[in-house]
Write an enzyme that holds these catalytic residues in place. Structure first.
Site, short mmCIF file in Angstrom:
data_model
loop_
_atom_site.label_atom_id
_atom_site.label_comp_id
_atom_site.label_asym_id
_atom_site.label_seq_id
_atom_site.Cartn_x
_atom_site.Cartn_y
_atom_site.Cartn_z
N PHE A 97 0.85 -1.10 0.13
CA PHE A 97 -0.11 -0.01 -0.03
C PHE A 97 0.86 1.28 -0.14
O PHE A 97 1.93 1.31 0.85
CB PHE A 97 -0.73 -0.15 1.36
CG PHE A 97 -1.86 1.15 1.32
CD1 PHE A 97 -2.93 0.89 0.92
CD2 PHE A 97 -1.55 2.05 2.18
CE1 PHE A 97 -3.98 2.22 0.82
CE2 PHE A 97 -2.65 3.15 2.37
CZ PHE A 97 -3.67 3.09 1.42
N ASN A 196 -3.91 2.02 10.57
CA ASN A 196 -4.66 2.53 9.45
C ASN A 196 -5.05 1.02 8.84
O ASN A 196 -4.32 0.63 7.83
CB ASN A 196 -3.85 3.28 8.53
CG ASN A 196 -4.30 3.66 7.08
OD1 ASN A 196 -5.73 3.68 7.37
ND2 ASN A 196 -3.56 3.88 6.19
N PRO A 197 -6.18 0.41 9.16
CA PRO A 197 -6.58 -0.71 8.76
C PRO A 197 -7.28 -0.65 7.47
O PRO A 197 -7.66 0.40 6.90
CB PRO A 197 -7.40 -1.09 9.60
CG PRO A 197 -8.25 0.05 10.32
CD PRO A 197 -7.04 1.11 10.26
C1 LIG Z 1 -4.66 0.58 4.59
S1 LIG Z 1 -3.21 -0.29 4.54
C2 LIG Z 1 -2.22 0.72 5.61
C3 LIG Z 1 -0.86 0.51 5.55
C4 LIG Z 1 0.21 1.43 6.37
N1 LIG Z 1 -0.14 1.31 7.69
C5 LIG Z 1 0.02 2.77 6.00
O1 LIG Z 1 -0.59 3.49 6.68
O2 LIG Z 1 0.13 2.99 4.85
C6 LIG Z 1 -3.62 -1.89 5.40
C7 LIG Z 1 -2.35 -2.81 6.14
O3 LIG Z 1 -3.00 -3.83 6.90
C8 LIG Z 1 -2.46 -4.89 6.19
N2 LIG Z 1 -3.46 -5.96 6.97
C9 LIG Z 1 -4.75 -6.13 6.43
N3 LIG Z 1 -5.19 -7.27 7.38
C10 LIG Z 1 -4.34 -7.40 8.14
C11 LIG Z 1 -4.40 -8.48 9.23
N4 LIG Z 1 -5.24 -9.25 9.77
N5 LIG Z 1 -3.05 -8.57 10.13
C12 LIG Z 1 -1.98 -7.83 9.76
N6 LIG Z 1 -1.91 -6.86 8.52
C13 LIG Z 1 -3.12 -6.78 8.03
C14 LIG Z 1 -2.68 -4.75 4.84
O4 LIG Z 1 -1.97 -5.87 4.02
C15 LIG Z 1 -1.89 -3.62 4.74
O5 LIG Z 1 -0.63 -3.32 4.44
#
Ligand SMILES: C[S@@+](CC[C@H](N)C(=O)[O-])C[C@H]1O[C@@H](n2cnc3c(N)ncnc32)[C@H](O)[C@@H]1O
Length: 289
Positions: A97, A196-197
């Site tokens: 991302f 930031n999910p």
């Molecule tokens: C919207 S992106 C945000 C990435 C980063 N924190 C940013 O703000 O640029 C959400 C991130 O959460 C990760 N993710 C989604 N579900 C997850 C889970 N169950 N456990 C760990 N990571 C997860 C995704 O792969 C992605 O990298």
């Protein structure tokens, strides 16, 4: 024989191509792409424009190729290979991302919360770290804190690992795993959890091709109401935080009330939604009872 084009002409041609493809910040993108090929920062490109610099035929050809990729709506950051986040330069590309400017404000909230503590070595956690943006901002801007970050995606991890190696110091720890059961060893000890999910409902497909076609699905979509991972973040943060610890999350501008309700049901204290610089409800915080 080498044909020389002025930088200004090339820039105008690039801007026209990018505008015609629906790119709103065509000037920024054109100058960054030109700078990327010429090995110059954007300010230096602007300085060379004033000097009426010339560009070689070879460089002009490479620049036009990159402009065509951008006009096909490949993300600018994928073409440049980097994204800027606060003071950091992070490597990004397909599979991870691209960090967004509004997340810099979430990072600021987490940094402020860590700095406000008397604790000589407070623990901060970033759930779903992607490129590592929030975690690495916390680690570099609050060097006395210990920062832990988790990322699930195998496609994202090569980028995350590289960024932790290049930017993270000894106070930043990265693991690959599911945020639902990450960091059991830290239960009840953490001061700040930031996340930031993914929060887009599965059927709300984003309009911009850069997002729709190039951001990973795992980073975008959060189930039917978009809040599946938000619920996991709430549970995990309750487990990790010590009493009085702070949770802060980013979300869509219409999700503040639903998220506050989730947090109230889960037993959080003082859930509050905060606005971004454009006045949109984009962040919710709460305190661990
Ligand atoms: C919207 S992106 C945000 C990435 C980063 N924190 C940013 O703000 O640029 C959400 C991130 O959460 C990760 N993710 C989604 N579900 C997850 C889970 N169950 N456990 C760990 N990571 C997860 C995704 O792969 C992605 O990298």
């Amino acid at each position: 024989m080498t044909n020389l084009l002025t930088l200004d002409t090339l820039r105008l041609q690039a801007m026209e191509t990018l505008s015609a493809a629906g790119i709103t910040d065509s000037e920024v993108d054109a100058e960054l792409l030109i700078g990327h090929v010429l090995g110059l920062g954007r300010g230096e490109v602007q300085a060379r424009l004033i000097l009426n610099d010339l560009v070689s035929d070879d460089n002009a050809r490479v620049i036009r190729t990159l402009v065509a990729r951008r006009a096909a709506r490949e993300p600018l950051q994928h073409i440049l290979g980097v994204a800027w986040f606060r003071s950091l330069t992070l490597e990004v590309g397909p599979g991870v991302f691209v960090p967004r400017p509004e997340t810099e404000q979430l990072a600021q909230m987490a940094i402020d919360a860590l700095r406000s503590l008397a604790d000589p070595s407070p623990i901060g956690v970033d759930l779903g770290t992607g490129s590592g943006a929030i975690a690495l901002a916390m680690a570099t801007e609050v060097p006395h804190a210990r920062i832990f970050a988790v990322e699930k995606s195998a496609e994202a991890m090569p980028w995350t690992t590289k960024n932790f190696a290049h930017v993270g110091g000894s106070n930043a720890t990265l693991i690959q795993g599911d945020l639902a059961d990450a960091f059991e060893q830290l239960n009840g000890t953490v001061a700040v959890v930031a996340s930031n999910p993914p929060y887009i409902p599965t059927d709300a497909v984003p309009r911009d091709p850069e997002v729709q076609l190039h951001d990973p699905h795992l980073a975008l979509y959060g189930g039917d109401d978009g809040l599946d991972v938000v619920r996991l973040v709430s549970h995990t943060a309750l487990r990790l935080l010590r009493s009085g610890g702070a949770l802060m999350m980013e979300h869509g501008e219409l999700q503040g009330e639903d998220i506050r309700n989730i947090l109230i049901t889960d037993g959080w204290r003082a859930p509050a939604t905060h606005r971004d610089l454009l006045g949109r409800d984009r962040y919710t915080s709460a305190t661990r009872p």
